[in-house]
Scaffold this motif. Structure first.
Motif, PDB file in Angstrom:
ATOM      1  N   UNK A 159       8.168  24.775  34.743  1.00 18.43           N
ATOM      2  CA  UNK A 159       8.059  25.357  35.789  1.00 18.43           C
ATOM      3  C   UNK A 159       8.918  25.463  36.689  1.00 18.43           C
ATOM      4  N   UNK A 160       9.808  24.566  36.631  1.00 16.17           N
ATOM      5  CA  UNK A 160      10.897  23.853  37.459  1.00 16.17           C
ATOM      6  C   UNK A 160      11.924  24.508  37.119  1.00 16.17           C
ATOM      7  N   UNK A 161      12.310  25.611  35.838  1.00 12.19           N
ATOM      8  CA  UNK A 161      13.256  26.182  35.044  1.00 12.19           C
ATOM      9  C   UNK A 161      13.121  27.708  35.559  1.00 12.19           C
ATOM     10  N   UNK A 221      16.942  35.791  31.278  1.00  6.79           N
ATOM     11  CA  UNK A 221      17.201  34.566  31.093  1.00  6.79           C
ATOM     12  C   UNK A 221      15.660  34.529  31.416  1.00  6.79           C
ATOM     13  N   UNK A 244      16.229  35.729  44.008  1.00  8.77           N
ATOM     14  CA  UNK A 244      16.470  35.748  45.586  1.00  8.77           C
ATOM     15  C   UNK A 244      17.743  36.105  46.645  1.00  8.77           C
ATOM     16  N   UNK A 245      19.045  35.011  45.814  1.00  9.65           N
ATOM     17  CA  UNK A 245      20.223  34.775  46.068  1.00  9.65           C
ATOM     18  C   UNK A 245      20.655  36.254  46.042  1.00  9.65           C
ATOM     19  N   UNK A 283       6.161  34.402  40.853  1.00  6.93           N
ATOM     20  CA  UNK A 283       6.244  32.471  40.949  1.00  6.93           C
ATOM     21  C   UNK A 283       4.757  33.224  40.314  1.00  6.93           C
ATOM     22  N   UNK A 331      11.904  28.683  38.515  1.00  7.77           N
ATOM     23  CA  UNK A 331      11.991  28.280  39.663  1.00  7.77           C
ATOM     24  C   UNK A 331      12.928  28.685  39.499  1.00  7.77           C
ATOM     25  N   UNK A 332      14.049  27.768  39.145  1.00  5.95           N
ATOM     26  CA  UNK A 332      15.335  27.741  39.214  1.00  5.95           C
ATOM     27  C   UNK A 332      15.953  29.591  40.018  1.00  5.95           C
ATOM     28  N   UNK A 333      15.679  30.486  38.218  1.00  6.68           N
ATOM     29  CA  UNK A 333      16.045  31.557  38.280  1.00  6.68           C
ATOM     30  C   UNK A 333      15.676  32.545  38.819  1.00  6.68           C
ATOM     31  N   UNK A 334      14.169  32.314  39.536  1.00  5.30           N
ATOM     32  CA  UNK A 334      13.647  32.848  40.882  1.00  5.30           C
ATOM     33  C   UNK A 334      14.760  32.844  42.097  1.00  5.30           C
ATOM     34  N   UNK A 335      15.146  31.415  42.282  1.00  5.10           N
ATOM     35  CA  UNK A 335      15.949  31.316  43.254  1.00  5.10           C
ATOM     36  C   UNK A 335      17.205  32.215  43.335  1.00  5.10           C
ATOM     37  N   UNK A 336      17.798  32.340  42.131  1.00  7.12           N
ATOM     38  CA  UNK A 336      18.555  33.132  42.448  1.00  7.12           C
ATOM     39  C   UNK A 336      18.724  34.359  42.273  1.00  7.12           C
ATOM     40  N   UNK A 355       7.773  36.876  44.920  1.00 12.08           N
ATOM     41  CA  UNK A 355       6.073  36.518  45.102  1.00 12.08           C
ATOM     42  C   UNK A 355       5.316  36.741  43.567  1.00 12.08           C
ATOM     43  N   UNK A 362      10.834  41.489  47.390  1.00 15.11           N
ATOM     44  CA  UNK A 362      10.596  39.776  48.184  1.00 15.11           C
ATOM     45  C   UNK A 362       9.289  39.849  47.426  1.00 15.11           C
TER      46      UNK A 362
END
Lengths: 305, 305, 305, 305, 305
Positions: free
Chosen positions: C184-186, C95, C195-196, C167, C188-193, C164, C160
Motif C-alpha cells: 500500500x505504501x508503494x 507507474x 498531490x504535489x 486512495x 501511496x508514495x506515487x499518490x503523494x507525487x 482520494x 483532489x
C-alpha cells in the motif's frame, strides 16, 4: 587544487603560483611584440586604411564577455558538481559504515565489519583510479582479500563490482539472520546512492562541453586579442600595447581556467584534490570503527581540513 | 558527439571538423560578398544618407548577445538534462541488476537473472530507438524471447511495456517465494525511476524551445549581420568586411550550435552519443553478471571511456 | 504550442505563423509612422534642442536588455516547470498503472484494474480542465461511474477528490486481502507525487510574476521604443526609421513572448499542448492495460510524438 | 500580492496601482528639480569644468545594471522559494488529510479525523501568524480544543508543537490498533516534510540578503541617479531632465521591487497572499472531509483561484 | 551577520556599520590621491601620449562587471547553500526529536529521551565548533555524559562520532523492544540526512572557489581601478577623481563582499550567525520536550527571530 592562506590585498596582486599566468606568458609576450610592431607601422597602417573602428571592438568585446561568461559558468558547474559527488561519496560511505554498526546487533560481527569498511574504502580508491586512468592495483591489494583483488584486475568497471560485493556482504548478514528485509532496505538505499555517484562521475568525465563550443570560443578569444592592436592603432601611444596585453590577459586567462575546470577529475593545479579526499574518507571511516588515525599525508596546502 | 584529444592552443585555432564552420561557410561567404559590395558603393550610400549610426549597432549587438546568451543557456540545459537522464539510466539499470543478485538468495535463479538483465538491456535500446525514431526490431529480437519481441512490434510506447515486463518478473519472484513485499518495494523504487527517465526523455524530445523564440532570434541574428555593413560603411576600409564576417561568424555559429544542442537525442555531430552509451550500459550489466565483455565497438573518438 | 518542421535557415527568416509578429504589427506600424514624423520635423526638433544624447540610449538600451533578459528567464522557467509537472504526471500515472498490474497478484482483479486506470485518466483530464477553467463534465462522464461523476459537479478541487478515490481503491484492495501495508505504501508514495503535481500546477497558475514587474518592464519597453527617434534624430536619414522599428521589434516581441509563456497553461499559441498531452497519457495507460489505441486525434503540428 | 486582469498593452502603460511609482514619486520629483537646476546652472558648471565624461556613465550604468540584475534575481528567488514552500504546504496537508482517510480503515474514526484535519489547519494558520508576527490566538481557539489552544499561548515555536500533536494523534491511532508501523511511516514522511516547510520559511524570514549588499546597491543607485545630470549637462536641453528621470525611474523602481520581494512573507502589496492561501488550504481540506465550503472571503483581486 | 532594521531610503545612503566601506577606506584614499596626482600631471601625460583611449575602459569595465557578477553569484550561492544546510539541520533535529516522542510509546522513556535530545544538541554545537576551528570542550561537557565527552577530545570528526552515538541510542531502544525495524528505519533516514549536512558543510568549508579565479579577479579589479585615471585624464577636471573613486568603490566593495561570503562559516560581519542558530536549535528542541526556554542570549541585531 591550490589553496593558499589569505594574504593581504596588496600581496595578492603579485601572486604567481596560484595563477595561470606562467602558462600563458609566452602567448602574451607574442601579443606584446605584435602590438609593438603595430605601433611601429602605425603611419603605414593608417595610410592604407588598415585599422578598425573601435566601436566594433566595444561591441564585440562585450559580446565575447557574455559568451565567455556562459562557458565559465558551465565549467564551474561541472567542477562544483564533481565536488558535490565526492562530498556525497563521503556522506554515503559514512552512513553505510554507521549503519553497519548500529543496525547489526551482534558483537561477533566486529571483524566482519572491518571487511565491510575496507570494501567501502576500496570502492573510493577504485573510483579515483578509474577517473584518473591510473592503476588501482596497489590500493586494492592493501584493502581487499587477495583473491578478490586479483579477480578485479581484469574488470573494466571496478567500482561497480565492488559495489556488488558490498551488496553480497549484506545478503550474507541477512542469510545469517542478523538483519531482516527492512534493515536490508536501509543499506540498499545507500548502495543505490553510491551507484548514482559512480555514474555521475563517469558522466562528467566522459562527456565534456561540446567540442564545438570550446573551439568557437577559443578561436574567437585569440583572434579577438590579436586584432585588438588594429582597433587602437589610431590612438596607440607607447603605453597602449601594455593595456592591450592586460585586456587580453583577462580574456585568455578566463578561457584557460574554464578549460582546466571543465574536467575536475584531472591532475592540473586547479582540479579536485581527489588524493586528499580519498585519504580523508579512509580516515573518517576508520575512526568510526575506533581505529587510530594518522594526520593527512598529502600536502595540507591542497585541502583545508 | 565529437570529442577530440586536446591539441595545443595554436592548432586549436585551425580546427575544422569539430566546428560548425563548414555548414555556415556559404552564408558567411554571401555576407562577405555583400560587405564588399557595400565598400564599392560607399560614396553612393553616403551621398544618399543610407548608412546607419554605429551607436545603434553597439546597442543592438549587445542586446542581441544577451538574448542569444539566454537561448544558448536553455539549449545547453536541455543537452545536459538529456545527458543526465541517460546517466541516471546507467545508474538505475546497474542498481536493478545488482539488486537482482544481492536481494534474491537463490542459486537456481541464475538463468532467470540473465532474463532480467536482458530485459533491462532491451529497455535501454528500445528507448534509444524511440527517441531517434529508428527501428528497434533487430535489437529486441537479439535480447528478448521471440514471442514477446514479436508482440512488441505493434506497441507504440515500447519501453513502458518492457518496464511492465520487468515488474512482472519481480512479481513472479515474489509468487515463487524468493522475495517478500519489502524487497519487492526496493525493486519497485528503481522501476519508478526508470519510468521517470522515459518520461523525461520524451519531454525533451517532444517539447522544443517555443518556436517563436527560435524564429525571433534566428531572424534577428541574420538581419543584424546583413545590416552590419551599413553601420560601418563610413569607416569601411578594405579590411572591415573581414571583421564583419568575423563578428557575424560568432553570432551565427552560436545560434547554430544552440540549434543543434536543442534536440540532444538527434544524430547531428554535437548530439549525445546514444549508441555508445547504450553499448556501454550493455557491457557493464553483462560484467555484473560475470559475462565476458568486448571493447566498445563504436568509434572511441566519440565518447571518452 | 506551435511546432514546425525545420525549414532551412533562409526560409525561416520569413516565417509568419510561428511568430508573434502579426499581433505586434499595428504597434510597430504606429512606431514607424511616428519615426517618419520625427524625420519630417527634424529641423524643428534640432532647432529647439528637443533631441536626446544617443549615449543615453546605449546605456539605457543595454540596461533594459538585462532586465528583459531577467523577465524572459523567469517566464521560460515557469513554462518549463509547467512542462516538467505534466511530464511527471505522465511518469507517475504510468507507474501507478504498472503497479496496479505487478503489485496485485490476482487474475480476477482485471476489471477492477480498468476502474483504477479510468480514475487515473479522469484525474488527468480534471486537472487540465481546472487549469484552463473549462468544463470537465463531458470527460468525467465518459470515464467515471455515473454517480461519482455526478457528485463531482459541485466539487471545487476535483482532482483532489479523484485522488482520494484512488486512495480508497487501494484501501479496498487491502481490505480484500490482495495487498499488505508495505505494498500500500508503494502506491501511496506515487499518490503523494500526484498531490504535489496538482499543487505545483495550481501554484504556477495562481501566482503570476509580481504584477509590478510586468508593468515596469512593459512601460519601460514601450516608452523606450517611442523615444528612440529622438535619440537618432540628428543622424536620422530616411533609412533610420526602419532600423528603429527593427530594434523595437526585438524588444517588444521578447516582452510579448515572455508574457505568453508566463502562464503556460493558457490557450495562446505558445502555451503547453495540454490537450495532446492528456490524450497521450490516456493512450499510454490504455496500452499498458492491453487495450487497442488510436493515433492521436489532435493536430500533430502541435506536439512531436 | 496584486494581481490584475490583463488590460491591453496601451492601458497598461498608465497603470498606477500595480506599480511602485506612487511610493517613489517624491524622490523622482526631487531628482527632476535637481536636474532642472543643473540645466539652469549649465554655463557655470561648464565654465568650472564641473561636468563628467558621459563615457563614465555608460560604463557605470551598465555595470550597475548587471549588479542590480543580480540583486533582482536573488530577491525573486526568495519570493518564489517562499511561494514554493507554501505550495508544498498545500500539497502535504492534502496528502496527510487523504492518508487519514484511506490508510485508516475504520468508520468510527470519522470524528477523530476531523480533529486531525483541524490540527492541520491550525498548523497552517500558526505558521502564517509566526511569519507575520501577528497574534494567532483567535485562529487557534477556533480550531483547537480549548485546553491545548490555551497551552500554546506561551509557546514560542507554535507550528512545531502542533506538529508534535499531529505525531501524537498518529501514535494514538497505532496504540488503538488501527494502523501498523509501516502505515505510521507513511504519515511520518509527510510530517517530516511539514517540518522542512516550517524551517524553510523561518530561514527566508530570518536571513535577509546580506545587509552590505543592500546598502551598497541602494547607495550606488541613488548616487548614480543624482550624478546623471552632471553627465548630460553638456547636451542638456530642456527635454533631458525628463529622460534622466525616466532612466532613474527604472533603476530606482527595480531596486524598490527587489527590496519588497526580499521578504515575501510581509504585508507589502507585492508580498505573498498568505491570508488567501491559508483560507484556500482550509477549504480544500474541509472538502476532502466532505464538508461544505464557502467561496473565498478574501478579495479575489489578490489571488487567482 | 549584520541585520539592521529598515531605515528610510535617505538614511540608508549614509549607513556606515553595515558596509565594507571602513575596511576599504585606506585603499580608496590611495586611489583618490593617485587620481589627484594624475590631474596635476595632466599636461605632462598628455604631452607624452601617456593616456588611454576611454573606449578601452568602457569595453573592459563591462567585461569586468560580467566576470565579477559571476564571482558574486558563486559566492552568494555558497553563502545560501551554507544557510540551507543549517536550516536543514534545524528541520532534521526537530524531526528526530519529534520522532523520539511520537514513535516510542513508553512513558518510562522520558529521561532517556532527554539524553537523545542532548546528543542532538551536542551534535549541532560540535559541528559549529568544527566549522569555526574553535574548542567544543565546554559545550560538550555541558551536554554529554562525562565519560563520552572525555573520549571525544581525541576525536577528529566529532559530529560523526556523536551521530554514531545517536544510532546506538536507537539500536538500544530496538534491543529493549520499544521499536521494530520499520520504526528504526524512520529514525535512520533522518540520521542519513544529518550525515549529508555534516558533509555538505565540510565541502563548503574545505573547497573554496578555485584560487586562480580569486587571484585573477582581485588583480584585474585593482589594476583596472588604478588605470582609470589614465583613461579619463583628457577630460579630467577636479570633479573627476571623486567619480573615479565612486566607480572604484562599487567594483572593490563587491569583490570584498564576495570574498567574505565565500566562506559563510567564518566570523566576519557578513558570515552566518552560527552562534544564534545553534542556540535557537537548542531552544526549539528543549521546548519540544516541554522544557522552559529563555530568550535568545545573542544580540537580536544579528538574527531576526
Amino acid at each position: 587544487m591550490i589553496i593558499k592562506k589569505k594574504t593581504n590585498w596588496f600581496k595578492m596582486l603579485f601572486e604567481w603560483n596560484g595563477s595561470v599566468l606562467p602558462q600563458l606568458l609566452p602567448r602574451l609576450l607574442l601579443l606584446l611584440l605584435f602590438s609593438l610592431a603595430v605601433v611601429c607601422f602605425k603611419p603605414f597602417l593608417l595610410e592604407h586604411n588598415l585599422h578598425i573602428n573601435p566601436a566594433a571592438f566595444t561591441l564585440f568585446g562585450i559580446t565575447l564577455a557574455i559568451f565567455l561568461g556562459f562557458r565559465n559558468n558551465v565549467s564551474y558547474d561541472r567542477f562544483w558538481e564533481g565536488r558535490k559527488l565526492w562530498g556525497a561519496l563521503l556522506n554515503d560511505t559514512r552512513s553505510l559504515a554507521r549503519q553497519s554498526i548500529s543496525l547489526i546487533n551482534d558483537k561477533e560481527y566486529e571483524t566482519k565489519r572491518d571487511e565491510f569498511t575496507n570494501l567501502l574504502i576500496a570502492f573510493v580508491y577504485s573510483l579515483k583510479h578509474q577517473l584518473r586512468h591510473t592503476d588501482s592495483e596497489e590500493d586494492l591489494k592493501r584493502l581487499l582479500e587477495n583473491e578478490f583483488a586479483e579477480s578485479l584486475k581484469e574488470v573494466r568497471y571496478k567500482p561497480i563490482i565492488i559495489l556488488r560485493e558490498l551488496g553480497n556482504w549484506i545478503k550474507k548478514a541477512k542469510a545469517d539472520g542478523k538483519i531482516d528485509s527492512v534493515t536490508q532496505l536501509a543499506f540498499e538505499e545507500n548502495l543505490n546512492k553510491l551507484s548514482d555517484i559512480v555514474g555521475g562521475c563517469e558522466r562528467i568525465a566522459s562527456t565534456p562541453i561540446p567540442y564545438t563550443y570550446s573551439v568557437l570560443l577559443h578561436r574567437t578569444v585569440y583572434i579577438y586579442c590579436f586584432m585588438l592592436p588594429f582597433g587602437f592603432v589610431e590612438t596607440l601611444g607607447w603605453i597602449t600595447p601594455f593595456i592591450i596585453v592586460f585586456i587580453a590577459y583577462t580574456f585568455v586567462a578566463l578561457e584557460a581556467i574554464a578549460d582546466e575546470l571543465e574536467d575536475p577529475f584531472g591532475k592540473q593545479p586547479n582540479d579536485l584534490a581527489l588524493d586528499t579526499m580519498a585519504e580523508m574518507i579512509e580516515n573518517t571511516l576508520l575512526e568510526l570503527n575506533d581505529k587510530k588515525i594518522n594526520p593527512l599525508k598529502t600536502n595540507s596546502d591542497y585541502y583545508i581540513t
